[in-house]
Write an enzyme that holds these catalytic residues in place. Structure first.
Site, mmCIF file in Angstrom:
data_model
loop_
_atom_site.group_PDB
_atom_site.id
_atom_site.type_symbol
_atom_site.label_atom_id
_atom_site.label_comp_id
_atom_site.label_asym_id
_atom_site.label_seq_id
_atom_site.Cartn_x
_atom_site.Cartn_y
_atom_site.Cartn_z
ATOM 1 N N SER A 227 0.843 -1.192 0.000
ATOM 2 C CA SER A 227 0.000 0.000 0.000
ATOM 3 C C SER A 227 0.883 1.249 0.000
ATOM 4 O O SER A 227 1.711 1.411 -0.889
ATOM 5 C CB SER A 227 -0.964 -0.056 1.182
ATOM 6 O OG SER A 227 -1.998 0.887 1.039
ATOM 7 N N ASP A 453 -8.781 -4.564 -5.955
ATOM 8 C CA ASP A 453 -8.317 -3.778 -4.813
ATOM 9 C C ASP A 453 -9.124 -2.489 -4.684
ATOM 10 O O ASP A 453 -9.188 -1.692 -5.622
ATOM 11 C CB ASP A 453 -6.829 -3.439 -4.993
ATOM 12 C CG ASP A 453 -6.154 -3.005 -3.710
ATOM 13 O OD1 ASP A 453 -6.734 -2.160 -2.992
ATOM 14 O OD2 ASP A 453 -5.050 -3.486 -3.420
ATOM 15 N N HIS A 483 -7.396 -5.886 -0.558
ATOM 16 C CA HIS A 483 -6.267 -4.967 -0.621
ATOM 17 C C HIS A 483 -4.968 -5.757 -0.565
ATOM 18 O O HIS A 483 -4.588 -6.275 0.479
ATOM 19 C CB HIS A 483 -6.361 -4.000 0.555
ATOM 20 C CG HIS A 483 -5.398 -2.859 0.509
ATOM 21 N ND1 HIS A 483 -5.100 -2.166 -0.647
ATOM 22 C CD2 HIS A 483 -4.663 -2.268 1.487
ATOM 23 C CE1 HIS A 483 -4.242 -1.201 -0.377
ATOM 24 N NE2 HIS A 483 -3.959 -1.250 0.910
#
Length: 514
Positions: A227, A453, A483
């Site tokens: 991320s 995602d 995610h």
């Protein structure tokens, strides 16, 4: 929630540590003016402190080894390396395999920004057991986070009220309240953390990474970024291309977007994930308990949120489930397909007037534990984003943009559009429109995009590959939900990542993992 922490770069793993609890530190080292000459003193890890989210000290590893913690000294201001120092909290699990085959340290950043790596790595350590055979697994609390000179804004009681506020104003009075609350939050950050606010940029954290590399004794930085951790890794590669070793970027931030474009892209990503959730629910062999069709599921969710705007329902303790809290809870549940069952349960209960599950999901998003204590996730998230992002958006500007956001998502459009005022009147100027990750001369970086995602939409992976430059980014696609990709335990993804990190085998660009 007047100015919700930007979901744009939030990490599943950070909030999932709290979610698992809700729904079911480190030693000091002697200070040295020459920070590259310091030696770390590794000790048994203490229990996480409040800024890290609290809880128990990490349990021993499966083979009985204990997690070890240390504190790295880094310059507060990298432009004044001999000036004031801050402590950066580190955690490691030493390599479990043959010492002669050890590659070095593999440093993790799990995202946020604002997530504590010191608490997240041991929570998910078993997921990386294969990588531990040849690496010391290392993570850290980035500057401004957890034990590393944490940004402090509001106290726990103030945060309870803050997250109950209306983040999607419908009239002039509500808009005024939103902006007033934003200014109050930001002023509290300045009052309590002025010393560190101008030194929590991603470029500062990237320089910290290079210091870690040196102190850990590695010629190259071996890195696993998830991320926001992909943005940090990209900035590191730009600043130190010759020092990049084997690196993996998973759940990739689009480095070409400014904060508005990122918010709009995430609005699309969360709507896409909600669409997938609704389709999945109605496709099950048993009747979907929250709707007769995918559109019916979404229509009922929209009605629930509208009703909560004027009539909140009981949540947890004395707190009510508001429209904003419910939206946060729904967003949280879309980070992983494993959470979809909680969303279904939470919606069923909310339709019957019980907001507990959706509120617990929102608490996880906001960094609140079951004892009512908040980590500094939200404060650090806003501080780092505002220090990085140059744009500052006004009430009038957001008003003009609302139709575009709403057309993308009637559920999340207002929520994420109004989140753009988070940096209004912030004490520190933002650094740039978007990060520079061009990294000519870097070793190959494996860049993984997940088609489902919500928080870092799939399209960002290709943008990262292009921005890194020719011959650097190697794209891999995972056709999944949630995610990130490695945490899904998909065998194809694991084979590609482990093959590169452990054996140096670069996957074929364009590989697709079903």
């Amino acid at each position: 929630m007047p100015n919700p922490p930007r979901l744009r770069v939030a990490a599943l793993t950070v909030s999932a540590v709290l979610l698992s609890n809700l729904l079911a530190g480190c030693g000091d080292d002697s200070e040295d003016q020459n920070v590259t000459a310091q030696k770390l003193s590794w000790k048994d890890c203490p229990a996480p402190d409040g800024a890290e989210g609290g809880g128990d000290a990490p349990s021993p590893l499966p083979n009985g080894d204990k997690w070890q913690c240390a504190t790295l000294k880094a310059p507060l201001d990298w432009n004044k390396p001999k000036g004031d120092k801050i402590g950066l909290a580190l955690i490691r699990a030493k390599a479990s395999g043959d010492e002669s085959k050890r590659i070095g340290s593999l440093i993790f950043n799990f995202g946020g920004p604002g997530g504590s790596g010191v608490t997240t790595l041991p929570a998910f350590g078993e997921d990386y057991a294969k990588l531990r055979t040849r690496y010391d697994l290392v993570s850290f609390d980035p500057r401004g986070v957890g034990r590393s000179e944490p940004v402090e804004c509001l106290n726990d009681l103030q945060l309870d009220a803050y997250f109950q506020q209306d983040a999607t104003p419908d009239d002039a009075a509500e808009r005024t309240r939103l902006l007033d609350d934003t200014r109050e939050f930001n002023a509290a950050c300045e009052d309590n953390s002025e010393k560190v606010l101008s030194h929590v940029r991603t470029t500062d954290a990237a320089r910290d990474l290079d210091l870690m590399r040196q102190i850990l004794g590695d010629e190259k930085l071996h890195y696993f970024g998830i991320s926001y951790g992909t943005e940090l890794g990209g900035v590191y590669a730009h600043l130190f291309p010759g020092k990049v070793g084997r690196a993996v970027f998973d759940a990739v931030v689009d480095p070409t977007e400014d904060s508005e474009e990122g918010s709009l892209g995430q609005t699309k990503g969360f709507q896409r994930a909600l669409d997938n959730f609704a389709e999945h629910c109605v496709s099950q062999t048993e009747d979907c308990p929250i709707g007769d069709s995918a559109q019916d599921v979404k229509t009922r969710i929209a009605k629930l949120l509208k009703d909560l705007d004027s009539a909140p329902i009981p949540g947890v303790g004395l707190r009510e489930l508001t429209q904003t809290a419910a939206t946060s809870g729904i967003a949280q549940s879309l980070y992983s397909q494993d959470f979809w069952e909680y969303l279904t349960e939470g919606l069923e209960q909310a339709y019957d007037g019980d907001g507990r599950v959706l509120m617990l999901l929102a608490d996880s998003m906001n960094g609140r534990n079951e004892d009512g204590e908040y980590s500094n996730l939200s404060a650090a998230n806003i501080a780092i984003n505002c220090a990085d992002d140059k744009p500052r958006y006004t009430e009038d500007y957001v008003e003009r943009k609302l139709p575009e956001f709403r057309s993308v998502s009637p559920i999340f459009g207002d929520y994420l559009a109004w989140g753009m005022v988070s940096c209004t009147d912030w004490a520190v100027a933002g650094a740039a429109e978007h990060p520079d990750v061009s990294a000519a001369g870097s070793a190959p970086i494996l860049v993984i995009g997940n088609t489902g995602d919500p928080a870092t939409p799939y399209e960002g992976a290709r943008k990262m590959v292009d921005a890194l430059g020719k011959g650097v980014g190697v794209e891999l696609t995972y056709k999944g939900q949630g995610h990130g990709a490695y945490g899904s335990e998909n065998t194809c993804v694991h084979s590609a990542v482990n093959g590169y990190l452990l054996d140096g085998k670069v996957p074929t660009a364009g590989t697709i993992c079903p």
